[in-house]
Design a protein around this motif. Sequence first.
Motif, PDB file in Angstrom:
ATOM      1  N   ARG A   1      -7.613  -2.072  -4.625  1.00 43.94           N
ATOM      2  CA  ARG A   1      -6.176  -2.163  -4.006  1.00 43.94           C
ATOM      3  C   ARG A   1      -6.663  -2.925  -2.578  1.00 43.94           C
ATOM      4  NH1 ARG A   1      -5.073   4.293  -3.530  1.00 43.94           N
ATOM      5  NH2 ARG A   1      -7.137   4.158  -2.906  1.00 43.94           N
ATOM      6  N   ARG A   2      -5.852  -3.602  -2.121  1.00 45.37           N
ATOM      7  CA  ARG A   2      -5.805  -4.648  -0.821  1.00 45.37           C
ATOM      8  C   ARG A   2      -5.304  -3.677   0.279  1.00 45.37           C
ATOM      9  NH1 ARG A   2      -4.474 -10.345   1.276  1.00 45.37           N
ATOM     10  NH2 ARG A   2      -3.395  -9.790   3.171  1.00 45.37           N
TER      11      ARG A   2
ATOM     12  N   PRO B   1      -2.558   1.994  11.296  1.00 43.82           N
ATOM     13  CA  PRO B   1      -1.640   2.148  10.286  1.00 43.82           C
ATOM     14  C   PRO B   1      -1.924   0.863   9.344  1.00 43.82           C
ATOM     15  CG  PRO B   1      -0.394   1.327  12.181  1.00 43.82           C
ATOM     16  CD  PRO B   1      -1.725   1.672  12.641  1.00 43.82           C
ATOM     17  N   ALA B   2      -1.404   0.986   8.006  1.00 40.09           N
ATOM     18  CA  ALA B   2      -1.835  -0.009   7.155  1.00 40.09           C
ATOM     19  C   ALA B   2      -0.728  -0.191   6.089  1.00 40.09           C
ATOM     20  CB  ALA B   2      -3.196   0.390   6.670  1.00 40.09           C
ATOM     21  N   TYR B   3      -0.732  -1.335   5.459  1.00 41.28           N
ATOM     22  CA  TYR B   3       0.117  -1.541   4.390  1.00 41.28           C
ATOM     23  C   TYR B   3      -0.800  -1.719   3.125  1.00 41.28           C
ATOM     24  CZ  TYR B   3       4.612  -2.007   6.316  1.00 41.28           C
ATOM     25  OH  TYR B   3       5.830  -1.792   7.217  1.00 41.28           O
ATOM     26  N   ARG B   4      -0.603  -1.237   1.849  1.00 41.41           N
ATOM     27  CA  ARG B   4      -1.534  -1.260   0.752  1.00 41.41           C
ATOM     28  C   ARG B   4      -0.749  -1.672  -0.698  1.00 41.41           C
ATOM     29  NH1 ARG B   4      -4.783   4.228  -0.162  1.00 41.41           N
ATOM     30  NH2 ARG B   4      -2.690   5.056  -1.021  1.00 41.41           N
ATOM     31  N   GLN B   5      -1.706  -2.313  -1.345  1.00 39.17           N
ATOM     32  CA  GLN B   5      -0.852  -3.033  -2.592  1.00 39.17           C
ATOM     33  C   GLN B   5      -1.948  -3.129  -3.697  1.00 39.17           C
ATOM     34  OE1 GLN B   5       0.507  -7.225  -2.159  1.00 39.17           O
ATOM     35  NE2 GLN B   5      -0.396  -6.986  -0.071  1.00 39.17           N
ATOM     36  N   PRO B   6      -1.849  -3.246  -4.902  1.00 38.08           N
ATOM     37  CA  PRO B   6      -2.761  -3.473  -6.079  1.00 38.08           C
ATOM     38  C   PRO B   6      -3.554  -4.736  -5.599  1.00 38.08           C
ATOM     39  CG  PRO B   6      -0.643  -2.895  -6.940  1.00 38.08           C
ATOM     40  CD  PRO B   6      -0.625  -2.961  -5.470  1.00 38.08           C
TER      41      PRO B   6
ATOM     42  N   PHE C   1     -10.080  -5.342   2.108  1.00 35.63           N
ATOM     43  CA  PHE C   1      -9.233  -5.052   3.425  1.00 35.63           C
ATOM     44  C   PHE C   1      -9.256  -6.172   3.975  1.00 35.63           C
ATOM     45  CE2 PHE C   1     -10.983  -0.932   2.798  1.00 35.63           C
ATOM     46  CZ  PHE C   1     -10.247  -0.123   3.418  1.00 35.63           C
ATOM     47  N   VAL C   2      -8.081  -6.681   4.884  1.00 35.36           N
ATOM     48  CA  VAL C   2      -7.872  -7.676   6.057  1.00 35.36           C
ATOM     49  C   VAL C   2      -7.409  -6.731   7.237  1.00 35.36           C
ATOM     50  CG1 VAL C   2      -7.413  -9.291   4.334  1.00 35.36           C
ATOM     51  CG2 VAL C   2      -5.521  -7.961   5.389  1.00 35.36           C
ATOM     52  N   GLY C   3      -7.595  -7.375   8.434  1.00 32.44           N
ATOM     53  CA  GLY C   3      -7.103  -6.774   9.613  1.00 32.44           C
ATOM     54  C   GLY C   3      -7.227  -7.927  10.796  1.00 32.44           C
ATOM     55  N   ASN C   4      -6.574  -7.413  11.815  1.00 32.92           N
ATOM     56  CA  ASN C   4      -6.705  -8.180  13.151  1.00 32.92           C
ATOM     57  C   ASN C   4      -5.777  -9.449  12.570  1.00 32.92           C
ATOM     58  OD1 ASN C   4      -6.988  -9.047  15.725  1.00 32.92           O
ATOM     59  ND2 ASN C   4      -8.864  -9.839  15.326  1.00 32.92           N
TER      60      ASN C   4
END
Length: 378
Positions: A46-47, A95-100, A225-228
Motif C-alpha cells: 500500500r501507499r 494523519p494519512a491517506y492510504r491506497q493500494p 510512504f510519501v510525506g511533507n
Amino acid sequence: MHALVNEYGPEEAIKSPAVEEHTVSEILKIIKENGWESAVDLVECRRVDLVFNAPELAVIEKDIAAARSAKVDGIEDVEFLTVEQVEKEYGARYPAYRQPGNNLWPLKFVTKLFQRARGQAASQSFISSFLPAVFSSATPSIDLTLHTHTPVTGVKPSEKGDRAYDVETRRGIIRADYVIHATNAYVSHLLPQFVGPDNGVVPTRGQVVGTRPSVPRGELWNDNFVGNEAFEYWFPRACPNSGRPLIILGGGRESSPWETNVTDDSVLSETVGKTLRRFLPAVYPKAFSEDTPPEFEWTGIMGYTKTKDPFVGLVSSSEARPSGEYVSVGYSGHGMPRTFACAEAIAQMIVAKRNGKTWERPSWLPIWYLTEQTRAGL
C-alpha cells in the motif's frame, strides 16, 4: 485533481490518474504473465501519504473530493487514517491517506524486458505479447541492440537519401527514419528548444540514502510512504523478519534549495544529506536513530517541467528537417507511474505513421501531455 478539473473539465481531468493506472496494470500484467515477481523484487503493498500540516490536508481533501465527483476509477480504495490509527499501525503521529500500491526494482524489470525482447527479436512474439495493439502491423524482423557509453552528439537530416536522419555518435553514424528523444533532463543537449523553465525541461538533482532502522523487520511496516507534500518518499527493501531492513529514502531538496539546474550526479549535497539523515528519526522516533549512518547515498538527475507533466509526441519540424523525431521527457520526479504508458503512446504514433494511418489518442492519455505539433494533428 481539483485544479485539473477546473482547467480541463472532469472528462479530461480523470486521464491524469488513468495514465498511471494504465502503467501500473500493464507492468503488473507483464511481470505476472512471465513469472518475474521474484526476479524484479515485486512487492504488492500500500501507499501511505503522511500529512504533515493543515494546509496540505486541505489540498488533499479538495483533490479527493474532486476525484470522487469525477468518478475516478479506484478512488473508493483511498482511505483516511487518523493520527491515532497511523501511530498504532506505523509509529508516526500524523494523519494519512492510504491506497493500494506496489514496489519493484526498476532496473531489474527493464533488464528482464530487454533480455526477453532480444531473445525473441527475430519474431513478433515478445512484442505482441504485451503491446499487441501497438505492434500488430510492425515489421516481423526486429534487431534490438543496446549501445552503452555511446552518447549521441547530434541528430541531423541525413546526407544520404535512404534514411531521414543521421544520428551522430563518437563510434559512428546511425541512420534512421525515426528518432525518439528519451533523455529526460538532458533533452536540451540535442533539442535546444527545451531549454528553460517556461517551455522546457529543467535538470534537477535528487538525492537518496539507504539506511536501517533500530528495530527488526517484524516491528516495522511493509508499505511505501510519501510525506511533507511528497518532498520525501521511502520504502523498505525485502528482508527476513529477524533482520533490520534497508530503507530507501529520497528527497530533502527543499533544504538545498531545490537543486535545480544541476546536472552533476557525481557530487552529493551535504545540506540535503543532513536533511535525509534527520528525517526518519523525526517521523519514527522509536524506530530510527540519528546515530545510524546511511549505508548508501547517491544522486540522480530528474527532469522537471513548469506543469510537472511530461512532453510526449512529435518534435516541431521545418521544411529543412524531417518530421520523424519524438520526445518523451520531463517526468518531474514522477516517472515510474507514467513513463511506460507514454512510451506506448510514442510507439503507437510511429507505427501509425509507418502504416499511413492517423494516430488516435488512447483513452488514458491526458491531452496536456502532448506536444503542440502532436495536438495539431489530432
